[in-house]
Design an enzyme around this catalytic site. Structure first.
Site, short mmCIF file in Angstrom:
data_model
loop_
_atom_site.label_atom_id
_atom_site.label_comp_id
_atom_site.label_asym_id
_atom_site.label_seq_id
_atom_site.Cartn_x
_atom_site.Cartn_y
_atom_site.Cartn_z
N ASN A 209 -6.02 2.62 8.31
CA ASN A 209 -7.46 2.87 8.13
C ASN A 209 -7.83 4.16 8.83
OD1 ASN A 209 -9.09 1.28 6.51
ND2 ASN A 209 -9.17 -0.40 7.98
N GLU B 32 -14.43 -0.76 -3.42
CA GLU B 32 -14.47 0.62 -2.94
C GLU B 32 -15.03 1.46 -4.08
OE1 GLU B 32 -10.37 1.10 -1.97
OE2 GLU B 32 -10.45 -0.40 -0.39
N TYR C 265 -19.46 47.38 -3.19
CA TYR C 265 -19.81 46.20 -2.39
C TYR C 265 -18.61 45.67 -1.59
CZ TYR C 265 -24.30 45.49 -4.83
OH TYR C 265 -25.57 45.62 -5.31
N PHE D 217 -14.02 4.76 8.10
CA PHE D 217 -12.80 5.25 7.46
C PHE D 217 -13.08 6.17 6.28
CE2 PHE D 217 -13.77 0.88 5.95
CZ PHE D 217 -14.29 1.23 4.72
N HIS E 287 0.81 -1.21 0.00
CA HIS E 287 0.00 0.00 0.00
C HIS E 287 0.85 1.28 0.00
CE1 HIS E 287 -3.24 -2.72 0.48
NE2 HIS E 287 -4.12 -1.86 0.97
#
Length: 509
Positions: free
Chosen positions: A195, A414, A280, A329, A81
């Protein structure tokens, strides 16, 4: 700073990562973490199959892993990962992520050993800061890629910062040199380290701290511009905000009245002019700056809630005898808040640039064109305003919401993601742009005030004007204005500008 799982605030996080405080784990947090670990061990010994403990991850959740392979499974997870790329997060951003990750684990719903938290705190206290690439997270199962690079350093792999050179070194080399043992991961611990939304939340929290300061300083800059443009204070009467009682509008109008103080010689000098209403960008400061304050309050609440939340999967509830797979998560709450904050910041810079445009235009300011005594021979603040316009335009591009750009990942397991870390990184970029626009407004407003001579600023405006003039003199002729802008940004970052502005009373954000 004591890590309890429940007590992180935006202010405490900022102060800790910019200070020298050491981190400790509270006794109560250690107790609940230990109880949670004992419970998950009991379930594992009973032969249960639990996601992330003795199964694969994501789309591999149905693959059973043998007891002999569990430790290797966790290492494989972290290594595979760690796919982040791009420029690294800063040291302070990485430190914020470490604190938030430790705090989430300290809540006792992850089923990890206390030793995991201890290792994060040991790294932090010995200034072994993971080198974390900033790109590669979609904010789905949390910030998987960047948090994996954080965890990679903990197990003695990947890279960490060399704080003396500002570059990175192999983690293994640094750990050996300082005598720190790497973390040996046990069941579920690799998954629990990655996570969660601590990357997007950490970056966002640090940005929000600065956004609070900018909330006040844009009010201050607006007051200087109003005075330089000889504008009216009538639009800030408390009767007006009382009949449109948004809290941010009330706070802004109060700030403007407090900072402007009694009518100055400049204000009295144009009391009988025939101008009925200001533009403004002056008259609507309570509404526009106030909307920013309302947004900031909402986003701060989201970030502080997230900072003290449990975001693991599965979550362990030992007292209730449950281990529950869930989606805590998912980064969408934070992602949407980051997008909202970015939009609010962009609007604040936009109205500030409008005031700069008013200042340089003799048709609207009554001042020399481009705020220079010798126009034509000098260009004055012509390109200061152009640079502000460029930053405002860039902000508009960066304000496209990342949270609407979901794309399916992980073989459709996912299938909806938040893009939260992208939203947070965009916020940090827009924040930097806004600080520069703010500095440009201070530069032009102080120049305009000097061009009103013999009239002089008074009260709080005089205090801020004097401070800026100590660092940035009046421009009688052209010079390198980027250097002036940078000096004013330094006054913003140091807190000196706000401290000077609040000598007459604290302002609200």
């Amino acid at each position: 700073m004591e890590i309890t799982g429940n007590s992180i605030t935006i202010d405490s996080l900022w102060q800790t990562v910019h200070g020298k405080d050491k981190l400790t784990l509270s006794a109560s947090a250690r107790s609940v973490v230990t109880t949670s670990r004992s419970y998950i061990n009991k379930r594992l010994q009973a032969g249960e199959v639990m996601y992330g403990v003795n199964t694969g991850f994501g789309a591999f959740s149905s693959v059973r892993i043998s007891d002999e392979q569990i430790r290797e499974l966790q290492q494989n997870l972290i290594r595979s990962h760690s796919a982040g790329v791009g420029e690294p997060f800063s040291v302070v951003e990485s430190k914020a992520m470490m604190i938030l990750r430790a705090n989430a684990l300290a809540r006792g719903h992850s089923g990890i050993r206390p030793e995991v938290i201890d290792k994060i705190l040991e790294f932090y206290n010995k200034e072994i800061i993971p080198y974390i690439p900033s790109q590669g997270s979609v904010g789905a199962s949390g910030d998987l890629a960047p948090l994996s690079h954080l965890a990679l350093a903990l197990i003695g792999e990947g890279r960490v910062w060399d704080l003396t050179t500002g570059k990175s070194k192999p983690a293994a080399e640094v750990l050996k040199s300082v005598g720190v043992a790497p973390l040996i991961l046990e069941h579920k611990e690799g998954l629990s380290l990655i996570n969660g939304c601590q990357v997007m939340t950490g970056v966002g929290a640090l940005a929000l701290y600065e956004m609070k300061r900018l909330s006040k300083l844009f009010d201050v800059a607006g007051c200087l511009s109003l005075e330089a443009l000889q504008g009216s204070r009538k639009a800030f009467d408390e009767l007006i905000s009382a009949v449109r009682p948004h809290s941010g509008e009330i706070k802004t109008a109060t700030n403007l009245r407090k900072f402007l103080g009694p009518e100055s010689a400049i204000a009295k000098g144009h009391a009988d002019c025939d101008k009925v209403q200001d533009a403004y960008s002056l008259r609507c400061m309570p509404a526009v700056h106030g909307a920013y304050k309302n947004t900031l309050a909402y986003v701060a609440q989201v970030v502080e809630t997230e900072s003290n939340s449990s975001t693991d999967n599965p979550l362990v509830f030992a007292e209730e005898n449950k281990i529950l797979s869930c989606g805590n998560f998912h980064g969408m709450p934070v992602s949407m808040a980051m997008d909202f904050a970015t939009i609010a910041l962009s609007s604040l810079a936009n109205i500030s640039s409008c005031r700069i445009a008013q200042l340089i235009n003799p048709a609207t300011s009554g001042l020399p064109a481009f705020l220079t005594p010798q126009g034509g021979f000098n260009s004055g603040h012509m390109i200061v305003q152009v640079a502000a316009a460029a930053l405002v335009s860039e902000n508009k591009v960066l304000s496209h919401p990342a949270s609407v750009d979901s794309i399916p990942t992980s073989a459709d397991k996912e299938d909806h993601v938040s893009m939260g870390s992208i939203a947070a990184r965009k916020l940090a970029k827009v924040l930097l742009n806004c600080k520069n626009v703010l500095a440009m407004e201070f530069l032009s407003a102080t120049q305009g005030l000097d061009l009103l001579h013999p009239l002089k600023p008074e009260g709080n405006i005089a205090n801020v004007h004097t401070l800026i003039r100590k660092h940035v003199p009046f421009a009688k002729q052209d010079r390198i204005f980027s250097e002036d802008i940078n000096r004013i940004v330094e006054l913003i970052d140091s807190g000196e500008l706000l401290a000077t502005a609040e000598k007459g009373g604290e302002l609200s954000w």
